[in-house]
Design an enzyme around this catalytic site. Structure first.
Site, short mmCIF file in Angstrom:
data_model
loop_
_atom_site.label_atom_id
_atom_site.label_comp_id
_atom_site.label_asym_id
_atom_site.label_seq_id
_atom_site.Cartn_x
_atom_site.Cartn_y
_atom_site.Cartn_z
NE ARG A 38 -3.93 -1.84 0.23
CZ ARG A 38 -4.36 -3.10 -0.10
NH1 ARG A 38 -2.94 -4.08 -0.61
NH2 ARG A 38 -5.13 -3.91 0.18
CB SER A 72 -9.03 -1.38 4.58
OG SER A 72 -9.01 -2.78 4.10
CD GLU A 129 -5.87 1.01 2.83
OE1 GLU A 129 -6.10 2.46 1.41
OE2 GLU A 129 -6.60 -0.05 2.86
N1 EPU Z 1 -10.73 -11.37 9.44
C1 EPU Z 1 -11.28 -11.37 10.92
N2 EPU Z 1 -11.49 -10.66 11.38
C2 EPU Z 1 -12.93 -9.31 10.01
C3 EPU Z 1 -11.70 -9.24 8.89
C4 EPU Z 1 -10.15 -9.66 8.54
O1 EPU Z 1 -10.46 -12.52 12.18
O2 EPU Z 1 -12.92 -8.48 10.53
C5 EPU Z 1 -9.70 -12.01 9.39
C6 EPU Z 1 -10.35 -13.23 8.64
O3 EPU Z 1 -10.64 -14.29 9.43
C7 EPU Z 1 -8.86 -13.50 7.77
C8 EPU Z 1 -8.18 -12.83 7.79
O4 EPU Z 1 -8.05 -11.57 8.73
O5 EPU Z 1 -8.52 -14.60 8.42
C9 EPU Z 1 -7.83 -11.88 7.13
O6 EPU Z 1 -8.56 -11.51 6.40
P1 EPU Z 1 -9.35 -10.73 4.77
O7 EPU Z 1 -8.96 -12.08 3.81
O8 EPU Z 1 -10.56 -10.36 4.74
O9 EPU Z 1 -7.70 -9.15 4.21
P2 EPU Z 1 -7.62 -8.37 5.14
O10 EPU Z 1 -6.60 -8.78 5.60
O11 EPU Z 1 -8.69 -7.80 6.45
C10 EPU Z 1 -6.25 -7.45 2.70
C11 EPU Z 1 -6.99 -5.82 2.15
C12 EPU Z 1 -8.52 -5.56 1.77
C13 EPU Z 1 -8.48 -7.00 0.38
C14 EPU Z 1 -8.74 -8.13 1.18
C15 EPU Z 1 -8.16 -9.22 0.28
C16 EPU Z 1 -5.34 -4.17 3.36
C17 EPU Z 1 -5.89 -3.29 4.57
N3 EPU Z 1 -6.63 -5.13 2.82
O12 EPU Z 1 -8.01 -7.33 4.03
O13 EPU Z 1 -8.25 -4.75 0.93
O14 EPU Z 1 -9.08 -6.49 -0.55
O15 EPU Z 1 -7.30 -7.98 1.94
O16 EPU Z 1 -6.92 -9.44 -0.49
O17 EPU Z 1 -4.29 -5.40 3.36
C18 EPU Z 1 -8.42 -1.99 1.12
O18 EPU Z 1 -7.50 -1.87 0.44
O19 EPU Z 1 -9.19 -1.58 1.08
C19 EPU Z 1 -9.71 -3.62 0.90
C20 EPU Z 1 -10.30 -3.81 1.17
#
Ligand code: EPU
Length: 335
Positions: free
Chosen positions: A161, A235, A331
């Site tokens: 990012r 995010s 972010e």
């Molecule tokens: N998780 C939870 N609770 C929540 C959210 C997530 O336990 O409320 C856990 C999930 O179960 C999983 C892990 O956290 O084990 C990762 O969750 P997820 O795959 O949804 O991805 P993220 O790390 O929360 C990142 C990006 C998103 C992108 C997703 C998918 C960042 C800051 N965010 O989210 O990007 O869509 O991966 O690749 O890196 C954005 O930048 O606006 C965005 C939405």
């Protein structure tokens, strides 16, 4: 071409926050952009899709809105196809165009809000792919000198990012267009999170790019709020990267904590997990709150302000710091 004074940006930011700017003008070509900068008598903010910003009630800036459109193929070699897209193209329209033209490489990045011109600034990413993986070069307009120059992959200094446009070259350039390399015989990226399981559930054994595209759209729609229905900027926080030794110590206290090694010494932890475990999911503070299906996303229930969102974000940051000794970084761009 003229500047519209004291314009509301409520419909031009996905948080849906009421913000009145000093002046507003769209531009769809370089000549208009140049002329606007010549007329500018206040600091300028370049607006793309408005999907990663938190705007104040009153903005002293002149807001110039990138509406440079156009998508074209500019080179082909074997199965590699280079395309060029204008900075004002809606990112998801570009992904859809690529899938419709059977060009693979962007399907994991479906439904990311925002524009093509904003994509390199924070090196957008999702489901195991980042812009940097497909990036060739971009051209940009220098706000003070008016020169146009090209930035190649190395010069963009992409990180998680992050890019040179958020660091040393911050607020210096307007991104006019970007070139990406796609493929007619792509290697699909299916290893992140739920993609493989979702494909299996849908009964797809031998997926193509459209299957991956549709899967990503489905996953995102099930977890992330649609800004057309409920204001948000995706995010709100970055996933923190901490020393792997600290991660191991946390793992002893919280055996279920997820973590992804980023290199030999560091591990990335999902901020969504930390915020969720701390009990914030679905918490509401009047007109704003934490989304009830993805704790990384702050939402506007209607009529919220940047100050209220910032208060909520600070409460979360303080809580996560005291529970896990981890500092969360925003972010979203706060103006
Ligand atoms: N998780 C939870 N609770 C929540 C959210 C997530 O336990 O409320 C856990 C999930 O179960 C999983 C892990 O956290 O084990 C990762 O969750 P997820 O795959 O949804 O991805 P993220 O790390 O929360 C990142 C990006 C998103 C992108 C997703 C998918 C960042 C800051 N965010 O989210 O990007 O869509 O991966 O690749 O890196 C954005 O930048 O606006 C965005 C939405």
């Amino acid at each position: 071409m003229s500047i519209e004074y004291r314009k509301s940006l409520r419909h031009l930011n996905t948080f849906g926050i009421e913000s009145i700017c000093r002046g507003y003008a769209p531009f769809a070509d370089i000549e208009t952009l140049k002329a606007l900068f010549e007329m500018a008598d206040a600091p300028v903010f370049i607006l793309g899709g408005g999907s990663n910003i938190l705007l104040p009630d009153e903005m002293d800036h002149l807001v110039f809105h990138n509406q440079i459109t156009g998508i074209q193929v500019i080179g082909e070699q074997g199965d590699k196809v280079t395309i060029r897209a204008g900075g004002g193209v809606i990112w998801h329209d570009l992904v859809t165009w690529a899938v419709d033209h059977e060009l693979g490489g962007l399907e994991n990045l479906a439904l990311i809000p925002g524009t093509v011109g904003a994509a390199p600034i924070q090196n957008i990413g999702a489901y195991g792919i980042e812009l940097t993986d497909r990036f060739v070069r971009l051209s940009a307009y220098n706000r003070s000198s008016g020169i146009i120059r090209s930035f190649d992959l190395e010069e963009c200094a992409f990180g998680y990012r992050d890019s040179v446009f958020k660091q040393g070259e911050r607020d210096q350039w307007v991104i006019l267009d970007i070139d990406l390399q796609l493929s007619t015989s792509p290697i699909l990226a299916l290893d992140y999170g739920a993609i493989r399981d979702e494909l299996k559930l849908a009964g797809v054994d031998d997926p193509g790019i459209r299957d991956v595209f549709q899967t990503v759209v489905r996953i995102r729609q099930s977890k992330l709020p649609d800004p057309a229905e409920i204001g948000n900027a995706g995010s709100f926080f970055k996933n923190p990267v901490i020393p792997s030794a600290d991660f191991q110590a946390l793992k002893e206290r919280y055996p279920n904590i997820p973590g992804y090694p980023v290199d030999q010494k560091d591990t990335k932890i999902p901020a969504g997990w930390l915020i969720d475990q701390a009990g914030w999911k679905g918490v509401r503070r009047g007109s704003c709150g934490v989304h009830d299906r993805q704790a990384l996303v702050l939402v506007n229930y209607g009529g919220t302000t940047a100050a209220l969102i910032r208060d909520l974000a600070n409460e979360i940051i303080t809580d996560i710091q005291s529970r896990y000794s981890i500092h969360l970084e925003q972010e979203v761009n706060i103006l």
